[in-house]
Design a protein around this motif. Structure first.
Motif, mmCIF file in Angstrom:
data_model
loop_
_atom_site.group_PDB
_atom_site.id
_atom_site.type_symbol
_atom_site.label_atom_id
_atom_site.label_comp_id
_atom_site.label_asym_id
_atom_site.label_seq_id
_atom_site.Cartn_x
_atom_site.Cartn_y
_atom_site.Cartn_z
ATOM 1 N N GLY A 116 4.496 3.747 16.118
ATOM 2 C CA GLY A 116 4.301 3.099 17.308
ATOM 3 C C GLY A 116 4.990 1.878 17.449
ATOM 4 N N ILE A 117 5.550 1.362 16.467
ATOM 5 C CA ILE A 117 6.136 0.040 16.638
ATOM 6 C C ILE A 117 7.917 0.399 16.523
ATOM 7 C CG2 ILE A 117 6.982 -2.173 15.480
ATOM 8 C CD1 ILE A 117 4.066 -2.296 14.563
ATOM 9 N N ALA A 118 8.161 1.306 15.518
ATOM 10 C CA ALA A 118 9.665 1.232 15.031
ATOM 11 C C ALA A 118 10.221 2.780 16.048
ATOM 12 C CB ALA A 118 9.984 1.578 13.860
ATOM 13 N N GLY A 119 9.127 3.514 16.590
ATOM 14 C CA GLY A 119 9.574 4.850 17.026
ATOM 15 C C GLY A 119 10.523 5.614 16.286
ATOM 16 N N ASP A 120 11.486 5.977 16.837
ATOM 17 C CA ASP A 120 12.438 6.938 16.083
ATOM 18 C C ASP A 120 13.375 6.155 15.379
ATOM 19 O OD1 ASP A 120 11.397 8.791 17.119
ATOM 20 O OD2 ASP A 120 12.797 9.772 18.386
ATOM 21 N N LEU A 121 13.411 4.768 15.161
ATOM 22 C CA LEU A 121 14.175 3.952 14.298
ATOM 23 C C LEU A 121 13.707 4.191 12.746
ATOM 24 C CD1 LEU A 121 15.006 0.876 16.247
ATOM 25 C CD2 LEU A 121 16.420 2.987 16.133
ATOM 26 N N VAL A 122 12.419 4.673 12.538
ATOM 27 C CA VAL A 122 11.977 4.943 11.330
ATOM 28 C C VAL A 122 12.397 6.221 10.560
ATOM 29 C CG1 VAL A 122 9.714 5.463 12.083
ATOM 30 C CG2 VAL A 122 10.085 4.990 9.772
ATOM 31 N N GLU A 123 12.822 6.201 9.680
ATOM 32 C CA GLU A 123 13.308 7.507 9.130
ATOM 33 C C GLU A 123 12.624 8.030 8.031
ATOM 34 O OE1 GLU A 123 17.838 8.668 8.136
ATOM 35 O OE2 GLU A 123 17.185 7.920 6.161
ATOM 36 N N GLU A 124 11.839 7.154 7.281
ATOM 37 C CA GLU A 124 10.865 7.607 6.447
ATOM 38 C C GLU A 124 9.844 6.547 5.777
ATOM 39 O OE1 GLU A 124 11.170 10.643 2.161
ATOM 40 O OE2 GLU A 124 12.985 9.148 2.379
ATOM 41 N N VAL A 125 8.649 7.268 5.539
ATOM 42 C CA VAL A 125 7.837 6.270 5.008
ATOM 43 C C VAL A 125 7.376 6.798 3.540
ATOM 44 C CG1 VAL A 125 5.407 5.144 5.274
ATOM 45 C CG2 VAL A 125 7.023 5.287 7.199
ATOM 46 N N LYS A 126 7.393 6.046 2.603
ATOM 47 C CA LYS A 126 7.591 6.716 1.279
ATOM 48 C C LYS A 126 6.480 6.071 0.443
ATOM 49 C CE LYS A 126 10.252 8.930 -2.198
ATOM 50 N NZ LYS A 126 11.876 8.963 -2.450
ATOM 51 N N LEU A 127 5.611 6.462 -0.315
ATOM 52 C CA LEU A 127 4.712 5.980 -1.136
ATOM 53 C C LEU A 127 5.520 5.924 -2.557
ATOM 54 C CD1 LEU A 127 1.710 4.729 -2.172
ATOM 55 C CD2 LEU A 127 1.240 6.897 -3.068
ATOM 56 N N ILE A 128 6.028 4.582 -3.033
ATOM 57 C CA ILE A 128 6.713 4.374 -4.239
ATOM 58 C C ILE A 128 5.979 3.622 -5.559
ATOM 59 C CG2 ILE A 128 8.832 4.217 -2.964
ATOM 60 C CD1 ILE A 128 8.840 1.235 -3.387
ATOM 61 N N ASP A 129 4.706 3.083 -5.028
ATOM 62 C CA ASP A 129 3.743 2.535 -6.151
ATOM 63 C C ASP A 129 2.208 2.532 -5.827
ATOM 64 O OD1 ASP A 129 3.670 1.469 -8.794
ATOM 65 O OD2 ASP A 129 3.131 -0.319 -8.068
ATOM 66 N N ASN A 130 1.572 3.002 -6.778
ATOM 67 C CA ASN A 130 0.157 3.241 -6.611
ATOM 68 C C ASN A 130 -0.421 2.867 -7.852
ATOM 69 O OD1 ASN A 130 -2.246 4.556 -5.960
ATOM 70 N ND2 ASN A 130 -1.425 6.476 -5.859
ATOM 71 N N PHE A 131 -1.388 1.861 -7.952
ATOM 72 C CA PHE A 131 -2.366 1.653 -9.053
ATOM 73 C C PHE A 131 -3.791 1.116 -8.942
ATOM 74 C CE2 PHE A 131 -2.425 -3.005 -9.454
ATOM 75 C CZ PHE A 131 -1.325 -3.478 -8.440
#
Ligand code: FA5
Ligand code: MG
Length: 367
Positions: free
Chosen positions: A305-320
């Motif tokens: 909604g904010i970055a539109g098509d400027l966002v390429e990937e959203v990735k979970l890199i840490d979880n605890f």
């Protein structure tokens, strides 16, 4: 159409944000010079040639469908995750943006069709990366057999249809790609049994390009085809186009940049896309304590909604999870334009807005 937001305090039955509304009606698959249109026409050629024009083609059916069409008619169980507001865009409690072209199977069967192809835009709340986009295109294929078709084969109807389905789709893959590495994977769909997915080797990995199977008897029976069998498939047109034209990122299909659009023209299938230049990605990490309502799809919708098509990937890199039972997620957001270099300032602005909205809309505690 009305402007709506991710979190619907006002209308809890509508979760369609403006960027999604704005895609309705664009019909990329009906433009003969667009990679999706070129692919659609090439698939049409294959079916016309091999089935002497028997397949009826639909590429203009409205993407707004009833919950019944999208789910009930194809036997999706009442508690199936795909029905949730987290996975599907609802316009109101009874109406969705179709999440697959299978939504049209039942009505076309009832109208008496036995061989058909349905192409259209489909909508899903989903994760963000180079092969997933919340709007994409599918082509549904459906073929009905009557007992005469398989009686001499020595097989039962289901085995006959399954063999014909695989033969038809392998033939299609050869028609599109020539020699290509592919494999069948067994899977589950509520509307077919047995069910399969076809994967193609692309960019050093297996990419799922279609789902298919032998149609459940109940669907045929409910729609006037007792004692028949049928096969059905749903192709992901972007995925096939990415392999065919070497298109590295699914966002490019929506680009109006001349340097993209001018590379494709009607009937030209073999053309490989030449990236006009590779701009560097910029990575921003954010960590927060999640709450019970948190989902990755909601996060992705805020970011998009904010970055539109400027966002390429959203990735979970840490979880605890800490001793108090609080769970922390760290996401890495990749910003990259397909068309130009981004400035530090605009990326920092976007990231600041993302953090604010994530905090306010998803009610998570930033760390
Ligand atoms: C279906 O949608 C089934 N309706 C397909 C089907 C039809 C099965 C008829 C049996 C009989 P699935 O969710 O796997 O299945 O999606 C089908 C294809 O759409 C996938 O193989 C993939 O190529 C493509 N696809 C799925 N999600 C996305 C996405 N977010 N972005 C781009 N392509 C996608
Ligand atoms: Mg799938």
């Amino acid at each position: 159409m009305a402007s709506v937001d991710v979190v619907k305090e006002e209308d809890p039955t509508n979760n369609v944000p403006d960027p999604i509304y704005s895609k309705i009606g664009l019909q990329l698959h009906r433009s003969g010079n667009h990679p999706l249109g070129i692919l659609k026409n090439t698939i049409y050629d294959y079916f016309d040639k091999n089935f002497s024009g028997k397949f009826n083609k639909f590429d203009d059916l409205c993407p707004l469908v009833s919950v019944k069409q999208n789910f009930d008619d194809v036997l999706v169980p009442a508690d199936h995750v795909s029905r949730s507001y987290n996975d599907t865009y609802y316009v109101d409690a009874q109406t969705v943006l179709r999440c697959h072209t299978s939504a049209h199977q039942a009505e076309l069967l009832r109208d008496g069709h036995t061989h058909f192809l349905v192409t259209g835009d489909v909508y899903r709340r989903d994760s963000i990366d180079s092969t997933h986009y919340p709007v994409f295109h599918q082509m549904e294929g459906f073929r009905v057999f009557s007992p005469d078709d398989w009686s001499d084969s020595g097989m039962d109807g289901t085995a006959y249809a399954a063999a014909d389905l695989k033969k038809t789709l392998e033939g299609l893959a050869r028609h599109l790609f020539g020699a290509v590495e592919m494999r069948w994977v067994d899977t589950y769909f509520p509307f077919t049994n047995p069910s399969f997915e076809l994967e193609i080797y692309f960019q050093d990995d297996w990419l799922e390009v279609l789902g298919c199977g032998v149609t459940e008897q109940e669907i045929l029976k409910s729609n006037g085809r007792t004692d028949h069998v049928a096969w059905a498939f749903g192709l992901g047109l972007e995925r096939l186009s990415m392999v065919l034209f070497d298109i590295p990122d699914i966002r490019l299909f929506w680009s109006n940049d001349q340097r993209f659009t001018s590379q494709f023209s009607e009937g030209k299938l073999g053309v490989k896309f030449k990236p006009f230049s590779k701009f560097p990605p910029c990575y921003k990490d954010m960590s927060f304590w999640i709450n019970e309502e948190f989902t990755e799809n909601n996060l992705c919708e805020v970011v998009r909604g904010i970055a539109g098509d400027l966002v390429e990937e959203v990735k979970l890199i840490d979880n605890f999870t800490n001793k108090k039972g609080m769970t922390s997620h760290c996401y890495r957001i990749a910003y990259r334009s397909m068309e130009r270099s981004l400035t530090d300032e605009e990326i920092n602005d976007m990231q600041w807005n993302v953090r604010e909205e994530v905090k306010n809309k998803l009610k998570v505690e930033l760390r």
